[in-house]
Design a protein around this motif. Structure first.
Motif, PDB file in Angstrom:
ATOM      1  N   LYS A 159       0.808  -1.219   0.000  1.00  0.00           N
ATOM      2  CA  LYS A 159       0.000   0.000   0.000  1.00  0.00           C
ATOM      3  C   LYS A 159       0.842   1.271   0.000  1.00  0.00           C
ATOM      4  N   PRO A 160       1.872   1.387   0.854  1.00  0.00           N
ATOM      5  CA  PRO A 160       2.655   2.626   0.824  1.00  0.00           C
ATOM      6  C   PRO A 160       3.293   2.879  -0.545  1.00  0.00           C
ATOM      7  N   SER A 161       3.784   1.830  -1.199  1.00  0.00           N
ATOM      8  CA  SER A 161       4.383   1.990  -2.525  1.00  0.00           C
ATOM      9  C   SER A 161       3.333   2.390  -3.547  1.00  0.00           C
ATOM     10  N   LEU A 162       2.145   1.782  -3.454  1.00  0.00           N
ATOM     11  CA  LEU A 162       1.070   2.128  -4.383  1.00  0.00           C
ATOM     12  C   LEU A 162       0.686   3.592  -4.235  1.00  0.00           C
ATOM     13  N   LEU A 163       0.550   3.990  -2.971  1.00  0.00           N
ATOM     14  CA  LEU A 163       0.178   5.371  -2.694  1.00  0.00           C
ATOM     15  C   LEU A 163       1.234   6.327  -3.252  1.00  0.00           C
ATOM     16  N   ALA A 164       2.494   6.003  -3.002  1.00  0.00           N
ATOM     17  CA  ALA A 164       3.579   6.845  -3.500  1.00  0.00           C
ATOM     18  C   ALA A 164       3.526   6.932  -5.019  1.00  0.00           C
ATOM     19  N   GLY A 165       3.334   5.776  -5.677  1.00  0.00           N
ATOM     20  CA  GLY A 165       3.305   5.753  -7.136  1.00  0.00           C
ATOM     21  C   GLY A 165       2.158   6.570  -7.692  1.00  0.00           C
ATOM     22  N   VAL A 166       0.969   6.378  -7.119  1.00  0.00           N
ATOM     23  CA  VAL A 166      -0.219   7.084  -7.617  1.00  0.00           C
ATOM     24  C   VAL A 166      -0.055   8.593  -7.440  1.00  0.00           C
ATOM     25  N   VAL A 167       0.384   8.986  -6.253  1.00  0.00           N
ATOM     26  CA  VAL A 167       0.486  10.413  -5.970  1.00  0.00           C
ATOM     27  C   VAL A 167       1.595  11.067  -6.794  1.00  0.00           C
ATOM     28  N   LEU A 168       2.722  10.403  -6.895  1.00  0.00           N
ATOM     29  CA  LEU A 168       3.826  10.978  -7.664  1.00  0.00           C
ATOM     30  C   LEU A 168       3.437  11.142  -9.128  1.00  0.00           C
ATOM     31  N   SER A 169       2.774  10.139  -9.698  1.00  0.00           N
ATOM     32  CA  SER A 169       2.430  10.283 -11.111  1.00  0.00           C
ATOM     33  C   SER A 169       1.343  11.333 -11.294  1.00  0.00           C
ATOM     34  N   PHE A 170       0.418  11.415 -10.348  1.00  0.00           N
ATOM     35  CA  PHE A 170      -0.620  12.457 -10.415  1.00  0.00           C
ATOM     36  C   PHE A 170       0.030  13.842 -10.343  1.00  0.00           C
ATOM     37  N   ALA A 171       0.890  14.023  -9.344  1.00  0.00           N
ATOM     38  CA  ALA A 171       1.525  15.325  -9.148  1.00  0.00           C
ATOM     39  C   ALA A 171       2.438  15.666 -10.316  1.00  0.00           C
ATOM     40  N   HIS A 172       3.102  14.641 -10.832  1.00  0.00           N
ATOM     41  CA  HIS A 172       4.009  14.902 -11.942  1.00  0.00           C
ATOM     42  C   HIS A 172       3.251  15.327 -13.183  1.00  0.00           C
ATOM     43  N   THR A 173       2.077  14.734 -13.396  1.00  0.00           N
ATOM     44  CA  THR A 173       1.274  15.125 -14.552  1.00  0.00           C
ATOM     45  C   THR A 173       0.800  16.569 -14.412  1.00  0.00           C
ATOM     46  N   ILE A 174       0.456  16.947 -13.181  1.00  0.00           N
ATOM     47  CA  ILE A 174       0.058  18.343 -12.955  1.00  0.00           C
ATOM     48  C   ILE A 174       1.201  19.283 -13.327  1.00  0.00           C
ATOM     49  N   GLY A 175       2.398  18.856 -12.985  1.00  0.00           N
ATOM     50  CA  GLY A 175       3.544  19.728 -13.186  1.00  0.00           C
ATOM     51  C   GLY A 175       4.151  19.692 -14.572  1.00  0.00           C
ATOM     52  N   GLU A 176       3.532  18.911 -15.465  1.00  0.00           N
ATOM     53  CA  GLU A 176       4.097  18.767 -16.799  1.00  0.00           C
ATOM     54  C   GLU A 176       4.001  20.064 -17.597  1.00  0.00           C
ATOM     55  N   PHE A 177       5.090  20.365 -18.288  1.00  0.00           N
ATOM     56  CA  PHE A 177       5.046  21.597 -19.082  1.00  0.00           C
ATOM     57  C   PHE A 177       5.623  21.392 -20.479  1.00  0.00           C
ATOM     58  N   GLY A 178       6.855  20.894 -20.502  1.00  0.00           N
ATOM     59  CA  GLY A 178       7.580  20.797 -21.772  1.00  0.00           C
ATOM     60  C   GLY A 178       6.877  19.963 -22.819  1.00  0.00           C
ATOM     61  N   VAL A 179       6.434  18.774 -22.409  1.00  0.00           N
ATOM     62  CA  VAL A 179       5.798  17.872 -23.366  1.00  0.00           C
ATOM     63  C   VAL A 179       4.505  18.491 -23.882  1.00  0.00           C
ATOM     64  N   VAL A 180       3.731  19.061 -22.967  1.00  0.00           N
ATOM     65  CA  VAL A 180       2.454  19.669 -23.350  1.00  0.00           C
ATOM     66  C   VAL A 180       2.698  20.800 -24.341  1.00  0.00           C
ATOM     67  N   MET A 181       3.704  21.547 -24.042  1.00  0.00           N
ATOM     68  CA  MET A 181       4.088  22.662 -24.908  1.00  0.00           C
ATOM     69  C   MET A 181       4.363  22.178 -26.329  1.00  0.00           C
ATOM     70  N   MET A 182       5.087  21.042 -26.410  1.00  0.00           N
ATOM     71  CA  MET A 182       5.478  20.545 -27.714  1.00  0.00           C
ATOM     72  C   MET A 182       4.307  19.961 -28.487  1.00  0.00           C
ATOM     73  N   ILE A 183       3.482  19.165 -27.842  1.00  0.00           N
ATOM     74  CA  ILE A 183       2.475  18.422 -28.597  1.00  0.00           C
ATOM     75  C   ILE A 183       1.061  18.933 -28.393  1.00  0.00           C
ATOM     76  N   GLY A 184       0.860  19.777 -27.366  1.00  0.00           N
ATOM     77  CA  GLY A 184      -0.509  20.193 -27.074  1.00  0.00           C
ATOM     78  C   GLY A 184      -0.815  21.574 -27.598  1.00  0.00           C
ATOM     79  N   GLY A 185       0.196  22.392 -27.515  1.00  0.00           N
ATOM     80  CA  GLY A 185      -0.039  23.774 -27.895  1.00  0.00           C
ATOM     81  C   GLY A 185      -0.830  24.471 -26.812  1.00  0.00           C
ATOM     82  N   ASN A 186      -1.754  25.325 -27.232  1.00  0.00           N
ATOM     83  CA  ASN A 186      -2.375  26.231 -26.283  1.00  0.00           C
ATOM     84  C   ASN A 186      -3.839  26.422 -26.637  1.00  0.00           C
ATOM     85  N   LEU A 187      -4.555  25.311 -26.830  1.00  0.00           N
ATOM     86  CA  LEU A 187      -5.954  25.426 -27.221  1.00  0.00           C
ATOM     87  C   LEU A 187      -6.837  25.433 -25.989  1.00  0.00           C
TER      88      LEU A 187
END
Lengths: 224, 291
Positions: free
Chosen positions: A143-171
């Motif tokens: 459970k602690p590892s699962l929690l860490a994995g889920v939260v880290l990937s969630f938080a990391h997705t929130i913090g994503e910038f470069g990739v979004v910039m490249m493929i998402g643009g600004n729509l």
């Protein structure tokens, strides 16, 4: 003064969907990685970890090429599944899953590896199938590892910038997530709006991480 | 009845060797695999459980094929009903003591069995506790209860008492013996503790470098060695038998079994499992209990 909340909603929608998909793919993959003896395991491990060290623009660049309707991948998605990947929300989800993959897989894999093999073997000799063993013995004990994995990937997705910039643009409403919105507002000297988005992201990420550490401490204390 | 004839290549500190064992185990028998570490005892036990696949040979249980090297047929551990008690107990940390036992129940089994086992093993007080809060002896009892909850046809014990202190060990050995007789369970134990082997098993199989070198009753295998000329040894009481007015006490001294005559007075203070000093006094050895 009211701000446009759409980028924030979009950010959390992206993070939630990404994390859900990651769990479905990443947890079985981490289990497999923890036990497999295939020769190419080091290659796979290196590939999984690449997003940790690569500049997001590198990944973004290749994804952009792959997502373009001229490539077989982008073509396949557009004609067979009917999804346009470049500059779309769906494309962002795929990119985020790839980009956050190590953040889920690493903790979960080491969680599985830290469990003694005798737990699995004990469950087998007691007549339990692989699936029952996985769900009732292995998952609850990491459970602690699962929690860490889920939260880290969630938080990391929130913090994503470069990739979004490249493929998402600004729509707006499609790919304009909060991180992009901040950049956008700063560019147009809207510091108030930028500050609003930044502060919300900062607070939410802090609260999420704090919760994790508090929960983990509680879980560890229960065990210890 | 179990008919086993398996071969497997093993690696040890001394290099590669072949496990090559032919063995028949009768229904309800308590048999011990005895030998030094790395002789292949645990591998043999794991092959019986289906946790390890031998390289060749066969395992048949009451006519059913559990393993056949020729056809490659292997019965998965789930279908063997062979409960394995691990050295580290392998209790599930996420479940309570009761939860561990319930997990082991076969589909459709009566819950009553759990209450019965909890009662029999004295686990009532701790049934809601998690395994991590238990002592070694308590964990061992839970592990044994869990192994029995699955209604096994075969009980496999891998050095079940090695991590326990002397008093706990003796008490649990008694329990294992009682339960094994109660359920008439065919039991295979791995051990290199002579006193334990002596006390529990009906037959001892000595393994050396993957081969059976001796087998027989504990008394036959550990024949009482001749006494040394000058002695004062610490020992452990294995058995006390009466012979008319005197008592014959079987002791484990070091790694040897000795039988000495004791007076009724001496024997009155002794119990199986007690630690004693064995000393020479004129012609008769004297036994003094030590605490």
């Amino acid at each position: 003064m009211s701000y446009d909340l759409q980028p924030l909603f979009l950010t959390f929608k992206l993070a939630a969907i990404t994390t859900l998909i990651l769990c479905l793919i990443g947890i079985p993959f981490a289990y497999w990685m923890a036990h497999t003896r295939v020769r190419i395991k080091p290659v796979l491990e290196a590939l999984v970890s690449m997003p940790l060290v690569l500049p997001p623009s590198v990944l973004g660049f290749y994804l952009l090429l792959a997502f373009s309707p001229q490539s077989w991948f982008g073509h396949f998605f557009e004609t067979v599944i009917g999804l346009k990947l470049a500059f779309s929300f769906e494309g962002l989800v795929i990119a985020s899953v790839i980009f956050s993959f190590p953040f889920l897989v690493h903790p979960v894999q080491s969680g599985f590896q830290s469990l003694p093999a005798s737990l699995t073997e004990a469950a087998y000799t007691l007549g339990k199938s692989r699936w029952q063993t996985f769900v009732r013995v292995l998952l609850p004990n990491i459970k602690p590892s699962l929690l860490a994995g889920v939260v880290l990937s969630f938080a990391h997705t929130i913090g994503e910038f470069g990739v979004v910039m490249m493929i998402g643009g600004n729509l707006p409403g499609e790919t304009k997530v909060a991180a992009i919105a901040i950049y956008d507002e700063v560019e147009s000297l809207n510091y108030d709006a930028a500050n609003f988005y930044a502060l919300v992201l900062f607070s939410i990420c802090f609260v999420i991480l704090l919760t994790v550490y508090l929960l983990n401490r509680k879980m560890l204390m229960k065990v210890g | 009845m179990i008919e086993l004839d398996i071969q497997k290549k093993l690696l040890s500190a001394q290099g590669e060797f072949n496990l090559d064992v032919q063995l028949r185990i009768e229904q309800g028998e308590f048999i011990t695999l005895f030998g030094e570490s790395g002789a292949g005892k645990t591998t043999l036990l794991r092959s019986l459980a289906g946790l390890v696949a031998p390289d060749g040979g066969s395992i048949r249980v009451n006519g059913d094929v559990w393993f056949d090297g020729k056809t490659g047929a292997t019965l998965p551990p789930q279908l063997r009903r062979a409960s394995y008690m691990f050295q580290d107990y392998a209790l599930f940390p996420n479940m309570s003591v009761r939860g561990n036992l319930e997990f082991a129940l076969r589909p459709g089994a009566k819950r009553q069995r759990i209450d019965e086992l909890i009662e029999m093993m004295g686990l009532g007080e701790m049934q809601q506790r998690k395994p991590d809060t238990l002592s070694g002896g308590q964990k061992q009892r839970v592990a044994l209860a869990r192994a029995l909850a699955a209604e096994p046809r075969l009980l496999l014990l891998d050095e079940p008492f090695s991590a326990l202190d002397h008093a706990t060990r003796v008490r649990l050995q008694d329990e294992v013996l009682r339960l094994q007789r109660h359920y008439g369970l065919t039991t295979v134990m791995v051990s290199h503790d002579i006193s334990e082997v002596y006390k529990l098993s009906q037959r001892v199989v000595v393994l050396e470098h993957g081969r059976i070198t001796q087998q027989g009753s504990p008394a036959e295998i550990f024949r009482a060695g001749s006494g040394s000329g000058k002695f004062s040894f610490a020992g452990e009481v294995l058995a006390i038998e009466t012979a008319d007015v005197v008592f014959a006490v079987t002791l484990l001294v070091g790694n040897q079994i000795v039988r000495v005559i004791a007076t009724a007075d001496e024997a009155a203070h002794l119990q199986q499992g007690d630690r004693v000093m064995l000393m020479s006094k004129a012609f008769n050895p004297v036994l003094v209990a030590v605490t």
